[in-house]
Design a protein around this motif. Structure first.
Motif, short mmCIF file in Angstrom:
data_model
loop_
_atom_site.label_atom_id
_atom_site.label_comp_id
_atom_site.label_asym_id
_atom_site.label_seq_id
_atom_site.Cartn_x
_atom_site.Cartn_y
_atom_site.Cartn_z
N SER A 164 52.26 49.83 29.15
CA SER A 164 51.06 50.63 29.00
C SER A 164 50.99 51.25 27.60
O SER A 164 52.02 51.55 26.98
N GLU A 165 49.77 51.44 27.10
CA GLU A 165 49.59 52.10 25.80
C GLU A 165 49.81 53.61 25.90
O GLU A 165 49.88 54.29 24.89
N ILE A 166 49.96 54.11 27.12
CA ILE A 166 50.23 55.54 27.33
C ILE A 166 51.74 55.76 27.18
O ILE A 166 52.53 55.26 27.98
N ALA A 167 52.11 56.51 26.13
CA ALA A 167 53.54 56.73 25.85
C ALA A 167 53.93 58.21 25.92
O ALA A 167 55.11 58.53 26.07
N THR A 168 52.95 59.10 25.83
CA THR A 168 53.19 60.54 25.89
C THR A 168 52.05 61.20 26.67
O THR A 168 50.98 60.59 26.86
N ASP A 170 49.96 63.28 25.65
CA ASP A 170 48.76 63.34 24.81
C ASP A 170 47.91 62.08 24.92
O ASP A 170 46.68 62.12 24.71
N ASP A 171 48.54 60.96 25.29
CA ASP A 171 47.82 59.69 25.39
C ASP A 171 46.96 59.60 26.65
O ASP A 171 46.23 58.61 26.84
N LEU A 172 47.04 60.61 27.50
CA LEU A 172 46.23 60.60 28.73
C LEU A 172 44.76 60.92 28.47
O LEU A 172 43.92 60.70 29.34
N ALA A 173 44.46 61.43 27.30
CA ALA A 173 43.07 61.79 26.98
C ALA A 173 42.16 60.58 27.13
O ALA A 173 42.45 59.50 26.62
N GLY A 174 41.08 60.77 27.87
CA GLY A 174 40.10 59.71 28.06
C GLY A 174 40.49 58.65 29.07
O GLY A 174 39.76 57.67 29.26
N ASP A 191 42.67 69.63 33.00
CA ASP A 191 42.76 70.16 31.64
C ASP A 191 42.90 69.06 30.59
O ASP A 191 42.86 69.34 29.38
N ILE A 192 43.08 67.82 31.05
CA ILE A 192 43.24 66.71 30.10
C ILE A 192 41.88 66.32 29.54
O ILE A 192 40.93 66.04 30.30
N GLN A 193 41.79 66.28 28.25
CA GLN A 193 40.52 66.03 27.57
C GLN A 193 39.91 64.68 27.95
O GLN A 193 40.55 63.64 27.87
N ASP A 194 38.66 64.74 28.41
CA ASP A 194 37.85 63.54 28.70
C ASP A 194 38.48 62.62 29.76
O ASP A 194 38.09 61.44 29.86
N ALA A 195 39.42 63.11 30.52
CA ALA A 195 40.04 62.26 31.54
C ALA A 195 39.19 62.23 32.81
O ALA A 195 38.53 63.22 33.17
N GLU A 196 39.25 61.09 33.48
CA GLU A 196 38.62 60.97 34.80
C GLU A 196 39.74 61.10 35.84
O GLU A 196 40.70 60.34 35.82
N VAL A 197 39.60 62.07 36.73
CA VAL A 197 40.66 62.32 37.71
C VAL A 197 40.24 61.78 39.07
O VAL A 197 39.18 62.14 39.59
N ALA A 217 47.15 55.86 35.12
CA ALA A 217 48.41 56.60 35.25
C ALA A 217 48.36 57.48 36.49
O ALA A 217 47.29 57.75 37.05
N VAL A 218 49.55 57.92 36.90
CA VAL A 218 49.66 58.85 38.03
C VAL A 218 50.49 60.05 37.57
O VAL A 218 51.55 59.88 36.95
N ILE A 219 50.01 61.25 37.86
CA ILE A 219 50.78 62.46 37.60
C ILE A 219 51.31 62.97 38.93
O ILE A 219 50.53 63.24 39.85
#
Length: 286
Positions: A164-168, A170-174, A191-197, A217-219
């Motif tokens: 995945s291109e998500i490595a940190t 901060d990469d969860l934005a959008g 609170d994550i910028q521009d994220a769809e939950v 991703a999953v939190i």
């Protein structure tokens, strides 16, 4: 002479009669005394029996109070290794800790399984005594419940597919992020910028959506995340945690008696090493 003999005879008869009367009166008096004594003994025995019965009742009440009745715990058994189903039984770290606390308090434990976002309302309404479900101490939750001393440290982590291109964080934005409804991950994801939950009733449902490329991703909490990644090939957990937090047990707000009793039990479990032994039973040292 004859007259004197008659008088003497009459005197003898009178003496006999009087003697007979005297004897009968003595016997009657003695019998009455015996009867009175027996009655007194019966009364004393009855009173003694009554006292013994009262003492037994008091002892029974004390025994019942010592037993303490039943503690009702609510949880969401979709959160291994803290709570999950195994052979038609709810098991896990929180379950073992709750059983140890109940035993310390001299009480029985009853466990009820429900959706995570129903746990605090169940405690707040009095339908349950406490909630133990890998629950993080959070200011929003503290408006409705009180928390015991913490019994475990935890973290919210990020599960992604390998490559995945998500490595940190901060990469969860959008990105499109999956969370379990009502969890800490759910609270923080907004609170994550521009994220769809996208919210799921079970953590596993969110993970399945990730494997099917429906989300990015999953939190979720670290320990359940380890289990989900182990069971689903092609997933990985980012090295950097999303948040660091602590777990505690939620009780009805203002119920200081239960709160203090549970804190005493938790302290004893910590001091004796039993709490760590419970954790180690389910979580291998890294």
């Amino acid at each position: 002479m004859k007259k004197n003999m008659l008088v003497m005879a009459a005197a003898v008869c009178m003496t006999a009669v009087l003697s007979a009367c005297s004897s009968g009166s003595t016997e009657t008096t003695a019998a009455a005394a015996d009867t009175s004594a027996e009655a007194a003994e019966d009364t004393t025995a009855a009173e003694s029996a009554k006292e013994e019965s009262a003492e037994a009742a008091d002892a029974g009440e004390e025994s019942t109070e010592a037993a303490g009745g039943t503690l009702i715990m609510v949880t969401n058994a979709e959160f291994p290794p803290y709570e999950y189903h195994e052979n038609n039984e709810i098991v896990g770290i929180d379950v073992d800790i709750a059983k140890a606390i109940a035993e310390h308090m001299g009480m029985e434990l009853e466990i009820q399984d429900m959706a995570f976002d129903s746990l605090i309302p169940a405690v707040d309404s009095g339908k349950a005594d406490f909630a133990a479900a890998g629950m993080t101490v959070d200011p929003d939750r503290q408006q409705f419940v009180d928390f015991t001393d913490t019994y475990a440290e935890a973290a919210q982590v990020i599960i992604v597919k390998e490559g995945s291109e998500i490595a940190t964080p901060d990469d969860l934005a959008g990105k499109t992020i999956g969370v379990q409804t009502g969890t800490t991950g759910d609270m923080y994801a907004d609170d994550i910028q521009d994220a769809e939950v996208q919210r799921f009733n079970k953590g596993m449902d969110a993970v399945m959506a990730l494997t099917q490329d429906k989300i990015d991703a999953v939190i979720i909490d670290r320990e359940p995340a380890k289990v989900f990644v182990e069971e689903n090939e092609g997933l990985t957990i980012l090295d950097e945690a999303f948040t660091e937090e602590e777990y505690a047990i939620a009780v009805k707000k203002g119920n200081t008696e239960l709160l203090n009793s549970m804190n005493e039990a938790i302290k004893e479990l910590k001091d004796s090493g039993e709490l760590q032994a419970i954790v180690d039973k389910y979580i291998a040292a890294e």
